[in-house]
Design a protein around this motif. Structure first.
Motif, PDB file in Angstrom:
ATOM      1  N   GLY A 141       0.618  -1.412   0.465  1.00  0.00           N
ATOM      2  CA  GLY A 141       0.175   0.159  -0.120  1.00  0.00           C
ATOM      3  C   GLY A 141       1.249   1.542  -0.024  1.00  0.00           C
ATOM      4  O   GLY A 141       1.864   1.429  -0.147  1.00  0.00           O
ATOM      5  N   SER A 142       0.262   2.339   1.114  1.00  0.00           N
ATOM      6  CA  SER A 142       0.848   3.595   0.282  1.00  0.00           C
ATOM      7  C   SER A 142       1.947   3.810   1.479  1.00  0.00           C
ATOM      8  O   SER A 142       1.517   4.366   2.932  1.00  0.00           O
ATOM      9  CB  SER A 142      -0.095   4.777   0.845  1.00  0.00           C
ATOM     10  N   ILE A 143       3.005   2.969   1.531  1.00  0.00           N
ATOM     11  CA  ILE A 143       3.864   3.412   2.589  1.00  0.00           C
ATOM     12  C   ILE A 143       5.437   3.992   1.709  1.00  0.00           C
ATOM     13  O   ILE A 143       5.859   3.537   0.959  1.00  0.00           O
ATOM     14  CB  ILE A 143       4.477   1.752   2.899  1.00  0.00           C
ATOM     15  N   PHE A 144       5.792   4.990   3.076  1.00  0.00           N
ATOM     16  CA  PHE A 144       7.021   5.472   2.331  1.00  0.00           C
ATOM     17  C   PHE A 144       8.132   4.954   2.980  1.00  0.00           C
ATOM     18  O   PHE A 144       9.060   4.437   2.833  1.00  0.00           O
ATOM     19  CB  PHE A 144       6.792   7.473   3.341  1.00  0.00           C
ATOM     20  N   THR A 145       8.162   4.253   4.739  1.00  0.00           N
ATOM     21  CA  THR A 145       9.014   3.566   5.343  1.00  0.00           C
ATOM     22  C   THR A 145       8.215   3.453   6.524  1.00  0.00           C
ATOM     23  O   THR A 145       7.366   3.659   7.202  1.00  0.00           O
ATOM     24  CB  THR A 145      10.189   4.285   6.185  1.00  0.00           C
ATOM     25  N   ILE A 146       8.256   1.219   7.161  1.00  0.00           N
ATOM     26  CA  ILE A 146       8.271   1.215   7.910  1.00  0.00           C
ATOM     27  C   ILE A 146       8.911   1.516   8.868  1.00  0.00           C
ATOM     28  O   ILE A 146      10.411   0.939   9.197  1.00  0.00           O
ATOM     29  CB  ILE A 146       7.393  -0.136   8.090  1.00  0.00           C
ATOM     30  N   SER A 147       8.911   1.611  10.722  1.00  0.00           N
ATOM     31  CA  SER A 147       9.866   1.908  11.822  1.00  0.00           C
ATOM     32  C   SER A 147       9.628   0.179  12.144  1.00  0.00           C
ATOM     33  O   SER A 147      10.172  -0.376  11.842  1.00  0.00           O
ATOM     34  CB  SER A 147       9.675   2.782  11.796  1.00  0.00           C
ATOM     35  N   ASP A 148       8.678  -0.262  13.349  1.00  0.00           N
ATOM     36  CA  ASP A 148       8.903  -1.353  14.212  1.00  0.00           C
ATOM     37  C   ASP A 148       7.773  -2.275  13.657  1.00  0.00           C
ATOM     38  O   ASP A 148       6.778  -2.049  13.139  1.00  0.00           O
ATOM     39  CB  ASP A 148       8.443  -1.234  15.160  1.00  0.00           C
ATOM     40  N   MET A 149       7.852  -2.877  13.357  1.00  0.00           N
ATOM     41  CA  MET A 149       7.248  -4.781  12.941  1.00  0.00           C
ATOM     42  C   MET A 149       7.304  -5.711  14.052  1.00  0.00           C
ATOM     43  O   MET A 149       8.413  -5.889  14.408  1.00  0.00           O
ATOM     44  CB  MET A 149       7.855  -5.362  11.408  1.00  0.00           C
ATOM     45  N   GLY A 150       6.088  -5.962  14.366  1.00  0.00           N
ATOM     46  CA  GLY A 150       6.332  -6.862  15.659  1.00  0.00           C
ATOM     47  C   GLY A 150       5.133  -7.409  14.931  1.00  0.00           C
ATOM     48  O   GLY A 150       3.730  -8.138  14.453  1.00  0.00           O
ATOM     49  N   TRP A 151       4.772  -9.093  16.119  1.00  0.00           N
ATOM     50  CA  TRP A 151       4.132  -9.609  16.239  1.00  0.00           C
ATOM     51  C   TRP A 151       3.298  -9.510  17.569  1.00  0.00           C
ATOM     52  O   TRP A 151       4.271 -10.286  18.360  1.00  0.00           O
ATOM     53  CB  TRP A 151       4.680 -10.864  16.032  1.00  0.00           C
ATOM     54  N   TYR A 152       1.933  -9.649  17.730  1.00  0.00           N
ATOM     55  CA  TYR A 152       1.514 -10.135  18.917  1.00  0.00           C
ATOM     56  C   TYR A 152       0.849 -11.518  18.974  1.00  0.00           C
ATOM     57  O   TYR A 152       0.634 -12.428  17.896  1.00  0.00           O
ATOM     58  CB  TYR A 152       0.355  -9.030  19.626  1.00  0.00           C
ATOM     59  N   ARG A 153       0.410 -12.213  19.807  1.00  0.00           N
ATOM     60  CA  ARG A 153      -0.802 -12.888  19.633  1.00  0.00           C
ATOM     61  C   ARG A 153      -1.852 -12.782  20.825  1.00  0.00           C
ATOM     62  O   ARG A 153      -1.731 -12.494  21.621  1.00  0.00           O
ATOM     63  CB  ARG A 153       0.058 -14.766  20.081  1.00  0.00           C
ATOM     64  N   GLN A 154      -2.747 -14.103  20.581  1.00  0.00           N
ATOM     65  CA  GLN A 154      -4.054 -13.836  21.501  1.00  0.00           C
ATOM     66  C   GLN A 154      -4.424 -14.835  21.721  1.00  0.00           C
ATOM     67  O   GLN A 154      -4.908 -15.746  20.369  1.00  0.00           O
ATOM     68  CB  GLN A 154      -5.068 -12.968  20.503  1.00  0.00           C
ATOM     69  N   ALA A 155      -4.690 -15.875  22.257  1.00  0.00           N
ATOM     70  CA  ALA A 155      -4.944 -17.485  22.915  1.00  0.00           C
ATOM     71  C   ALA A 155      -6.163 -17.383  23.190  1.00  0.00           C
ATOM     72  O   ALA A 155      -6.792 -15.754  23.606  1.00  0.00           O
ATOM     73  CB  ALA A 155      -4.178 -17.613  24.295  1.00  0.00           C
ATOM     74  N   PRO A 156      -7.513 -17.577  22.920  1.00  0.00           N
ATOM     75  CA  PRO A 156      -9.155 -18.097  23.637  1.00  0.00           C
ATOM     76  C   PRO A 156      -9.283 -17.197  25.413  1.00  0.00           C
ATOM     77  O   PRO A 156      -8.688 -18.140  26.120  1.00  0.00           O
ATOM     78  CB  PRO A 156      -9.533 -19.813  23.137  1.00  0.00           C
ATOM     79  N   GLY A 157      -9.160 -16.786  25.176  1.00  0.00           N
ATOM     80  CA  GLY A 157      -9.911 -16.037  26.255  1.00  0.00           C
ATOM     81  C   GLY A 157      -8.825 -15.641  27.454  1.00  0.00           C
ATOM     82  O   GLY A 157      -9.055 -14.533  28.347  1.00  0.00           O
ATOM     83  N   LYS A 158      -8.160 -15.107  26.000  1.00  0.00           N
ATOM     84  CA  LYS A 158      -6.772 -13.810  26.750  1.00  0.00           C
ATOM     85  C   LYS A 158      -6.273 -12.620  26.110  1.00  0.00           C
ATOM     86  O   LYS A 158      -7.353 -12.179  25.058  1.00  0.00           O
ATOM     87  CB  LYS A 158      -5.712 -14.455  26.804  1.00  0.00           C
ATOM     88  N   GLN A 159      -5.855 -11.785  26.941  1.00  0.00           N
ATOM     89  CA  GLN A 159      -6.078 -10.163  26.286  1.00  0.00           C
ATOM     90  C   GLN A 159      -4.642 -11.110  25.278  1.00  0.00           C
ATOM     91  O   GLN A 159      -3.629 -11.896  25.094  1.00  0.00           O
ATOM     92  CB  GLN A 159      -5.492  -9.245  27.144  1.00  0.00           C
ATOM     93  N   ARG A 160      -4.620  -9.730  24.139  1.00  0.00           N
ATOM     94  CA  ARG A 160      -3.322 -10.250  23.220  1.00  0.00           C
ATOM     95  C   ARG A 160      -2.263  -9.778  23.424  1.00  0.00           C
ATOM     96  O   ARG A 160      -1.975  -8.536  24.596  1.00  0.00           O
ATOM     97  CB  ARG A 160      -4.205  -9.034  22.010  1.00  0.00           C
ATOM     98  N   GLU A 161      -1.217 -10.025  23.767  1.00  0.00           N
ATOM     99  CA  GLU A 161      -0.049 -10.090  23.914  1.00  0.00           C
ATOM    100  C   GLU A 161       0.564  -9.659  23.183  1.00  0.00           C
ATOM    101  O   GLU A 161       1.480 -10.467  21.434  1.00  0.00           O
ATOM    102  CB  GLU A 161       0.502 -11.397  24.886  1.00  0.00           C
ATOM    103  N   LEU A 162       2.358  -8.907  22.960  1.00  0.00           N
ATOM    104  CA  LEU A 162       3.696  -8.968  22.163  1.00  0.00           C
ATOM    105  C   LEU A 162       4.256 -10.384  22.524  1.00  0.00           C
ATOM    106  O   LEU A 162       4.713 -10.756  23.339  1.00  0.00           O
ATOM    107  CB  LEU A 162       4.499  -7.759  23.066  1.00  0.00           C
ATOM    108  N   VAL A 163       4.824 -10.415  21.101  1.00  0.00           N
ATOM    109  CA  VAL A 163       5.507 -11.802  21.269  1.00  0.00           C
ATOM    110  C   VAL A 163       7.003 -11.144  20.960  1.00  0.00           C
ATOM    111  O   VAL A 163       7.659 -11.826  21.799  1.00  0.00           O
ATOM    112  CB  VAL A 163       5.428 -12.713  19.666  1.00  0.00           C
ATOM    113  N   ALA A 164       7.293 -10.141  19.676  1.00  0.00           N
ATOM    114  CA  ALA A 164       8.643 -10.024  19.688  1.00  0.00           C
ATOM    115  C   ALA A 164       8.144  -8.636  18.130  1.00  0.00           C
ATOM    116  O   ALA A 164       7.405  -8.552  18.153  1.00  0.00           O
ATOM    117  CB  ALA A 164       8.970 -10.835  18.658  1.00  0.00           C
TER     118      ALA A 164
END
Length: 122
Positions: A26-49
């Motif tokens: 898409g309309s990207i000039f530059t991307i700073s941080d990229m990351g992965w999060y995860r969300q297990a059933p019944g839990k909040q989304r959490e940072l992975v890396a």
């Protein structure tokens, strides 16, 4: 408009490995941080890396040594290599990116992918 498209999820046995991919477009000039999060059933989304544009990774302490994040700036792609997977790693994994749309703007935007299911089970 910017989109993140994830792939690579699936069903894997305990102790196995998976590699997730996420490509930004898409309309990207530059991307700073990229990351992965995860969300297990019944839990909040959490940072992975998260990884900076310079390639510096940061991991949740509990996942260090098993997960590896990497990226290709030229292709706006980030990967998550997951080894020695455990049933507790079962979750929907989401890609996240912070980006700018032009050189002069100070405004940064954030975008999420649609998620990819990872299931660790025998």
């Amino acid at each position: 408009q910017v989109q993140l498209v994830e792939s690579g999820g699936g069903l894997v046995q305990p102790g196995g490995s998976l590699r997730l991919s996420c490509a930004a477009s898409g309309s990207i000039f530059t991307i700073s941080d990229m990351g992965w999060y995860r969300q297990a059933p019944g839990k909040q989304r959490e940072l992975v890396a998260v990884i900076t544009s310079g390639g510096s990774p940061n991991y949740v302490d509990s996942l260090k040594g098993r997960f590896t994040i990497s990226r290709d700036n030229a292709n706006n792609t980030v990967w998550l290599q997951m080894n020695s997977l455990k049933p507790d790693d079962t979750a929907v994994y989401y890609c996240h990116a912070v980006y700018k749309t032009d050189y002069y703007s100070r405004v940064q935007y954030a975008v999420w992918g649609q998620g990819t299911q990872v299931t660790v089970s025998s």
